[in-house]
Write a protein that holds these residues in place. Structure first.
Motif, short mmCIF file in Angstrom:
data_model
loop_
_atom_site.label_atom_id
_atom_site.label_comp_id
_atom_site.label_asym_id
_atom_site.label_seq_id
_atom_site.Cartn_x
_atom_site.Cartn_y
_atom_site.Cartn_z
N VAL A 284 18.46 -20.76 9.70
CA VAL A 284 17.24 -20.38 10.40
C VAL A 284 17.38 -18.94 10.88
CG1 VAL A 284 15.67 -20.92 12.31
CG2 VAL A 284 16.91 -22.77 11.14
N VAL A 285 16.46 -18.10 10.49
CA VAL A 285 16.46 -16.69 10.89
C VAL A 285 15.12 -16.37 11.55
CG1 VAL A 285 18.01 -16.10 8.98
CG2 VAL A 285 15.54 -15.82 8.70
N GLY A 286 15.05 -15.16 12.11
CA GLY A 286 13.80 -14.72 12.71
C GLY A 286 13.42 -15.49 13.95
N ALA A 287 14.40 -16.04 14.65
CA ALA A 287 14.12 -16.84 15.84
C ALA A 287 14.09 -15.97 17.08
CB ALA A 287 15.18 -17.94 16.00
N ALA A 288 13.37 -16.44 18.10
CA ALA A 288 13.28 -15.70 19.36
C ALA A 288 14.58 -15.77 20.14
CB ALA A 288 12.13 -16.25 20.20
N SER A 289 15.40 -16.80 19.89
CA SER A 289 16.69 -16.95 20.56
C SER A 289 17.61 -17.76 19.66
CB SER A 289 16.53 -17.66 21.91
OG SER A 289 16.13 -19.00 21.72
N GLU A 290 18.90 -17.69 19.91
CA GLU A 290 19.84 -18.51 19.14
C GLU A 290 19.59 -19.99 19.39
OE1 GLU A 290 24.67 -19.01 18.39
OE2 GLU A 290 23.93 -17.61 19.91
N ASP A 291 19.27 -20.34 20.63
CA ASP A 291 18.98 -21.74 20.93
C ASP A 291 17.79 -22.24 20.12
OD1 ASP A 291 21.06 -21.93 22.71
OD2 ASP A 291 19.82 -21.70 24.51
N HIS A 366 20.91 -24.92 -0.17
CA HIS A 366 20.64 -23.95 0.89
C HIS A 366 19.15 -23.93 1.20
CE1 HIS A 366 20.01 -19.74 2.49
NE2 HIS A 366 20.98 -20.19 3.27
N VAL A 367 18.84 -24.14 2.49
CA VAL A 367 17.46 -24.06 2.97
C VAL A 367 17.37 -22.89 3.93
CG1 VAL A 367 15.60 -25.23 4.21
CG2 VAL A 367 17.11 -26.54 2.71
N HIS A 368 16.47 -21.96 3.65
CA HIS A 368 16.31 -20.74 4.46
C HIS A 368 14.94 -20.80 5.13
CE1 HIS A 368 15.51 -16.43 5.25
NE2 HIS A 368 16.83 -16.34 5.36
N ILE A 369 14.94 -20.76 6.46
CA ILE A 369 13.71 -20.84 7.24
C ILE A 369 13.58 -19.56 8.05
CG2 ILE A 369 12.45 -22.12 9.01
CD1 ILE A 369 14.25 -24.55 8.26
N ASP A 370 12.51 -18.82 7.83
CA ASP A 370 12.25 -17.59 8.58
C ASP A 370 11.09 -17.84 9.53
OD1 ASP A 370 11.82 -15.06 9.57
OD2 ASP A 370 11.84 -14.06 7.62
N LEU A 371 11.40 -17.85 10.83
CA LEU A 371 10.37 -18.11 11.84
C LEU A 371 9.52 -16.88 12.12
CD1 LEU A 371 12.38 -20.29 14.40
CD2 LEU A 371 10.95 -21.05 12.50
N GLY A 372 10.08 -15.70 11.85
CA GLY A 372 9.31 -14.47 11.94
C GLY A 372 8.93 -14.02 13.34
N VAL A 373 9.75 -14.39 14.34
CA VAL A 373 9.39 -13.99 15.71
C VAL A 373 10.49 -13.25 16.45
CG1 VAL A 373 7.65 -15.78 16.01
CG2 VAL A 373 10.04 -16.27 16.59
N GLY A 374 11.67 -13.11 15.88
CA GLY A 374 12.75 -12.47 16.60
C GLY A 374 13.96 -12.19 15.73
N PRO A 375 15.07 -11.71 16.36
CA PRO A 375 16.24 -11.28 15.60
C PRO A 375 17.36 -12.31 15.49
CG PRO A 375 16.42 -10.46 17.83
CD PRO A 375 15.13 -11.26 17.77
N HIS A 376 17.17 -13.50 16.02
CA HIS A 376 18.29 -14.44 16.15
C HIS A 376 18.33 -15.43 14.98
CE1 HIS A 376 19.24 -13.00 20.18
NE2 HIS A 376 17.93 -12.96 20.39
N ALA A 377 19.54 -15.97 14.76
CA ALA A 377 19.76 -16.86 13.61
C ALA A 377 20.84 -17.88 13.94
CB ALA A 377 20.16 -16.05 12.38
N ALA A 378 20.85 -18.98 13.19
CA ALA A 378 21.90 -20.00 13.28
C ALA A 378 21.82 -20.85 12.03
CB ALA A 378 21.72 -20.87 14.53
N THR A 379 22.96 -21.44 11.68
CA THR A 379 23.03 -22.32 10.51
C THR A 379 23.56 -23.69 10.93
OG1 THR A 379 23.38 -20.48 8.98
CG2 THR A 379 24.02 -22.67 8.23
N ILE A 380 22.86 -24.73 10.52
CA ILE A 380 23.28 -26.11 10.76
C ILE A 380 23.70 -26.72 9.43
CG2 ILE A 380 22.59 -28.39 11.60
CD1 ILE A 380 22.69 -26.32 13.79
#
Length: 398
Positions: A284-291, A366-380
């Motif tokens: 998950v990329v482009g998140a507003a926060s790592e959480d 591999h599933v890539h999800i771009d939320l498009g709202v911020g600089p944070h990322a994490a992989t589950i």
């Protein structure tokens, strides 16, 4: 394979005995109907006795977790004893007494106090009684007689349950080493730790430094393996330092190496998950926060419809969007991009490239999800939901 020297973790033939100052073994005490090894012992010969550990956050904690939380509170431990073939959870006061007696038995044979012995158990919840206690105590005696500086592989073998193989990893940097072993194939969901993990190092670090490094490492590794959404009652990750190398690395350097070992073991856990046919990384990329990134990734990882679709090699990206829509993360559902194995199938909440261009036949997915709202990322890390998983867990107690 032997340990490398550039800080990269590799599967190891030595595991917890790769670091100087440690002996270990695994023995057969008769706890498993299969007759396979079922009691492991890892002993820190020092000169240091520093320890740190993280445990399940499940409120239903097994007796060994309750005991071991007390053991590590002062930052000192000399040994870890582990049994498979019974979780010693929900076994009443008899179960806690069994844990205490196990620690006392180890303490007697290696010459330390029982309060310096970590105890771990894994297996079926509710298994206890005299036969279980006698088996564990018998195993302690056998293990004490077989301790060896090359006994890491035997210890790793003795802690597995539904695992198909033992899991070990080692990293060696600038004269000091970290080695580890892990078990886990089911009930793989996070709560500070995932399943049973023992990590050893001959670096000379105090318990507070170990605790800092361990919590930072588990947060981005074991805590992000979410194979089936089921949290164990026994999860434990324990780190012991012998100081035998005489080297005190910078905490940041140690944390980096420790994270490499934890990440390698976490990946091995994912790859051995019960019945799995796909190992899925949800980035998950482009998140507003790592959480937020973690929350979104975990929601997809726990979505049975998505997991069943991957098992059927069906790139059903609609199930991805439906899953993330249940979270409180910051994003606009109609501005999200989703790619599967390199093919962007959803752009701005609408169909993009045809789903039949996605090849989901490889095990690595591999599933890539771009939320498009911020600089944070994490992989589950997760797995698909298969017939074999259902069959194995429907017959687990039989």
């Amino acid at each position: 394979m032997s340990a490398v020297t550039d800080g990269t973790a590799v599967p190891s033939l030595q595991g917890v005995t790769a670091a100087a100052g440690f002996r270990a073994t695994g023995v057969t005490a008769g706890l498993k109907p299969s007759g396979r090894p079922d009691v492991a012992l890892v002993v820190n010969d020092g000169p240091s006795d520093a320890v740190a550990a993280v445990f399940t956050s499940n409120r239903a904690k097994a007796n060994p977790v309750i005991w071991s939380q007390q053991v590590v509170a002062d930052g000192v431990a000399r040994a870890v004893v582990l049994n498979s073939g019974g979780a010693n959870c929900f076994t009443g006061s008899f179960g806690f007494q069994t844990t205490h007696q196990t620690a006392e038995a180890v303490a007697d044979v290696i010459g330390v106090g029982a309060a310096d012995v970590v105890v771990c158990s894994t297996g079926l919840i509710g298994v206890g009684g005299e036969a279980f206690r006698e088996g564990v105590l018998r195993g302690v005696g056998l293990a004490a007689a077989g301790l060896s500086t090359d006994g890491g592989p035997a210890a790793a073998e003795a802690i597995i349950t539904t695992d198909t193989h033992a899991k070990q990893s080692v990293v060696s940097v600038d004269g000091w080493t970290i080695g580890g072993m892990a078990k886990g194939a089911g009930m793989l969901a996070p709560g500070l730790a995932t399943m049973l993990v023992v990590i050893t190092t001959d670096a000379d670090l105090a318990s507070d430094a170990l605790d800092q490094a361990l919590r930072a490492a588990t947060r981005v590794t074991f805590d992000r393996v979410d194979s089936d959404g089921c949290m164990s009652t026994n999860d434990t990750v324990v780190l012991m330092a012998s100081g035998a190398s005489g080297t005190t690395p910078e905490v940041g350097d140690f944390q980096e190496a420790l994270t490499a070992v934890c990440a390698d073991l976490a990946r091995q856990l994912q790859q051995d998950a019960e019945g799995a046919s796909h190992d899925i990384a949800i980035e998950v990329v482009g998140a507003a926060s790592e959480d937020d990134a973690v929350t979104v990734g975990r929601s997809v990882a726990r979505n049975n419809l998505f997991k069943a679709a991957v098992f059927g090699n069906d790139p059903n990206w609609g199930r991805v969007l439906a899953a993330i829509g249940t979270t409180d993360a910051e994003f606009d559902p109609y501005a999200v991009d989703v790619s599967m194995n390199g093919v962007r199938v959803c752009h701005a909440g609408a169909p993009d490239r045809p789903s039949d261009q996605v090849d989901l036949t490889p095990r690595d997915t591999h599933v890539h999800i771009d939320l498009g709202v911020g600089p944070h990322a994490a992989t589950i890390l997760t797995n698909d939901l298969t017939h074999d998983y259902v069959h194995e867990n429907s017959a687990y107690s039989s």
